[in-house]
Design a protein around this motif. Structure first.
Motif, mmCIF file in Angstrom:
data_model
loop_
_atom_site.group_PDB
_atom_site.id
_atom_site.type_symbol
_atom_site.label_atom_id
_atom_site.label_comp_id
_atom_site.label_asym_id
_atom_site.label_seq_id
_atom_site.Cartn_x
_atom_site.Cartn_y
_atom_site.Cartn_z
ATOM 1 N N GLN A 31 -9.249 -5.137 -11.523
ATOM 2 C CA GLN A 31 -8.866 -5.669 -12.826
ATOM 3 C C GLN A 31 -9.775 -6.818 -13.249
ATOM 4 O O GLN A 31 -10.033 -7.008 -14.434
ATOM 5 C CB GLN A 31 -7.420 -6.135 -12.791
ATOM 6 C CG GLN A 31 -6.887 -6.542 -14.136
ATOM 7 C CD GLN A 31 -5.418 -6.895 -14.070
ATOM 8 O OE1 GLN A 31 -4.864 -7.130 -13.003
ATOM 9 N NE2 GLN A 31 -4.785 -6.949 -15.221
ATOM 10 N N GLY A 32 -10.270 -7.558 -12.315
ATOM 11 C CA GLY A 32 -11.138 -8.677 -12.642
ATOM 12 C C GLY A 32 -12.599 -8.297 -12.842
ATOM 13 O O GLY A 32 -13.392 -9.112 -13.306
ATOM 14 N N GLU A 33 -12.962 -7.057 -12.527
ATOM 15 C CA GLU A 33 -14.357 -6.636 -12.640
ATOM 16 C C GLU A 33 -14.772 -6.426 -14.088
ATOM 17 O O GLU A 33 -13.964 -6.072 -14.947
ATOM 18 C CB GLU A 33 -14.597 -5.338 -11.861
ATOM 19 C CG GLU A 33 -14.649 -5.530 -10.378
ATOM 20 C CD GLU A 33 -15.075 -4.261 -9.657
ATOM 21 O OE1 GLU A 33 -15.273 -3.221 -10.308
ATOM 22 O OE2 GLU A 33 -15.188 -4.320 -8.427
ATOM 23 N N GLU A 34 -16.064 -6.598 -14.330
ATOM 24 C CA GLU A 34 -16.632 -6.465 -15.678
ATOM 25 C C GLU A 34 -16.451 -5.044 -16.230
ATOM 26 O O GLU A 34 -16.167 -4.873 -17.409
ATOM 27 C CB GLU A 34 -18.120 -6.841 -15.645
ATOM 28 C CG GLU A 34 -18.796 -6.756 -16.993
ATOM 29 C CD GLU A 34 -18.211 -7.712 -18.015
ATOM 30 O OE1 GLU A 34 -18.186 -7.351 -19.202
ATOM 31 O OE2 GLU A 34 -17.766 -8.803 -17.629
ATOM 32 N N ARG A 35 -16.620 -4.029 -15.386
ATOM 33 C CA ARG A 35 -16.480 -2.639 -15.875
ATOM 34 C C ARG A 35 -15.072 -2.365 -16.373
ATOM 35 O O ARG A 35 -14.885 -1.687 -17.380
ATOM 36 C CB ARG A 35 -16.831 -1.634 -14.769
ATOM 37 C CG ARG A 35 -18.308 -1.521 -14.530
ATOM 38 C CD ARG A 35 -18.623 -0.482 -13.500
ATOM 39 N NE ARG A 35 -17.826 -0.753 -12.301
ATOM 40 C CZ ARG A 35 -17.406 0.171 -11.461
ATOM 41 N NH1 ARG A 35 -17.697 1.417 -11.647
ATOM 42 N NH2 ARG A 35 -16.693 -0.155 -10.402
ATOM 43 N N LEU A 56 -13.936 -1.415 -20.109
ATOM 44 C CA LEU A 56 -13.096 -0.255 -20.404
ATOM 45 C C LEU A 56 -11.941 -0.644 -21.315
ATOM 46 O O LEU A 56 -11.660 0.030 -22.324
ATOM 47 C CB LEU A 56 -12.562 0.355 -19.107
ATOM 48 C CG LEU A 56 -11.639 1.565 -19.230
ATOM 49 C CD1 LEU A 56 -12.387 2.736 -19.844
ATOM 50 C CD2 LEU A 56 -11.084 1.933 -17.861
ATOM 51 N N LYS A 57 -11.289 -1.746 -21.019
ATOM 52 C CA LYS A 57 -10.195 -2.226 -21.872
ATOM 53 C C LYS A 57 -10.707 -2.593 -23.256
ATOM 54 O O LYS A 57 -10.063 -2.295 -24.262
ATOM 55 C CB LYS A 57 -9.509 -3.433 -21.222
ATOM 56 C CG LYS A 57 -8.644 -3.057 -20.049
ATOM 57 C CD LYS A 57 -7.909 -4.182 -19.361
ATOM 58 C CE LYS A 57 -7.875 -5.507 -19.965
ATOM 59 N NZ LYS A 57 -7.070 -6.501 -19.255
ATOM 60 N N ARG A 58 -11.883 -3.234 -23.325
ATOM 61 C CA ARG A 58 -12.453 -3.616 -24.611
ATOM 62 C C ARG A 58 -12.769 -2.381 -25.456
ATOM 63 O O ARG A 58 -12.475 -2.336 -26.642
ATOM 64 C CB ARG A 58 -13.722 -4.445 -24.426
ATOM 65 C CG ARG A 58 -14.264 -5.017 -25.740
ATOM 66 C CD ARG A 58 -15.699 -5.481 -25.630
ATOM 67 N NE ARG A 58 -16.641 -4.435 -25.297
ATOM 68 C CZ ARG A 58 -17.044 -3.462 -26.133
ATOM 69 N NH1 ARG A 58 -16.567 -3.382 -27.337
ATOM 70 N NH2 ARG A 58 -17.918 -2.562 -25.734
ATOM 71 N N ARG A 59 -13.353 -1.360 -24.826
ATOM 72 C CA ARG A 59 -13.667 -0.129 -25.554
ATOM 73 C C ARG A 59 -12.397 0.539 -26.081
ATOM 74 O O ARG A 59 -12.379 1.026 -27.211
ATOM 75 C CB ARG A 59 -14.410 0.853 -24.654
ATOM 76 C CG ARG A 59 -15.825 0.482 -24.377
ATOM 77 C CD ARG A 59 -16.481 1.530 -23.506
ATOM 78 N NE ARG A 59 -17.814 1.122 -23.107
ATOM 79 C CZ ARG A 59 -18.628 1.880 -22.399
ATOM 80 N NH1 ARG A 59 -18.254 3.090 -22.007
ATOM 81 N NH2 ARG A 59 -19.819 1.443 -22.081
ATOM 82 N N VAL A 69 -16.270 5.805 -17.486
ATOM 83 C CA VAL A 69 -16.062 4.502 -16.833
ATOM 84 C C VAL A 69 -14.784 4.539 -16.002
ATOM 85 O O VAL A 69 -14.746 4.056 -14.868
ATOM 86 C CB VAL A 69 -16.010 3.363 -17.874
ATOM 87 C CG1 VAL A 69 -15.725 2.033 -17.199
ATOM 88 C CG2 VAL A 69 -17.295 3.319 -18.668
ATOM 89 N N ALA A 70 -13.738 5.128 -16.547
ATOM 90 C CA ALA A 70 -12.471 5.224 -15.821
ATOM 91 C C ALA A 70 -12.643 6.050 -14.545
ATOM 92 O O ALA A 70 -12.074 5.708 -13.496
ATOM 93 C CB ALA A 70 -11.394 5.829 -16.708
#
Length: 109
Positions: free
Chosen positions: A15-19, A23-26, A96-97
């Motif tokens: 959850q803390g990773e940039e990817r 994914l959440k931002r997209r 990404v998921a």
């Protein structure tokens, strides 16, 4: 079928990773504007039905009026949004998921 216990720290790390954040931002950059647009379209239909009865009652052809056409377009727009989201998710979210999922599965096995 068996269930495996996963260490919650794995999920906290992911959850803390940039990817994951990307994914959440997209997802949010697509879902929130589309939700707002659809709600605006729906509320326009409701508002016109309440305050513009003469316009909504205008017959287009036969017994088909503007209100019926707008109502049917609500269904059309719902299906178009679902189709558009599935295409967007397939191209921008799913890869990404899948990467994240494979990484989590590798850590928990």
């Amino acid at each position: 079928m068996t269930t495996r216990q996963h260490d919650s720290s794995v999920y906290e790390h992911i959850q803390g990773e940039e990817r994951f954040q990307e994914l959440k931002r997209r997802f949010r950059s697509w879902a929130f504007p589309m939700t707002a647009a659809f709600l605006a379209w729906y509320l326009l239909y409701v508002a016109l039905s309440v305050w513009a009865r003469d316009f909504m009652g205008t017959k287009v052809f036969g017994n088909i009026n503007v209100a019926l056409i707008f109502g049917l377009l609500q269904f059309v727009s719902t299906f178009l949004i679902a189709w558009a989201y599935s295409r967007y998710a397939e191209k921008k979210l799913d890869p990404v998921a899948d990467e994240i999922r494979h990484e989590v599965e590798g850590r928990t096995e």
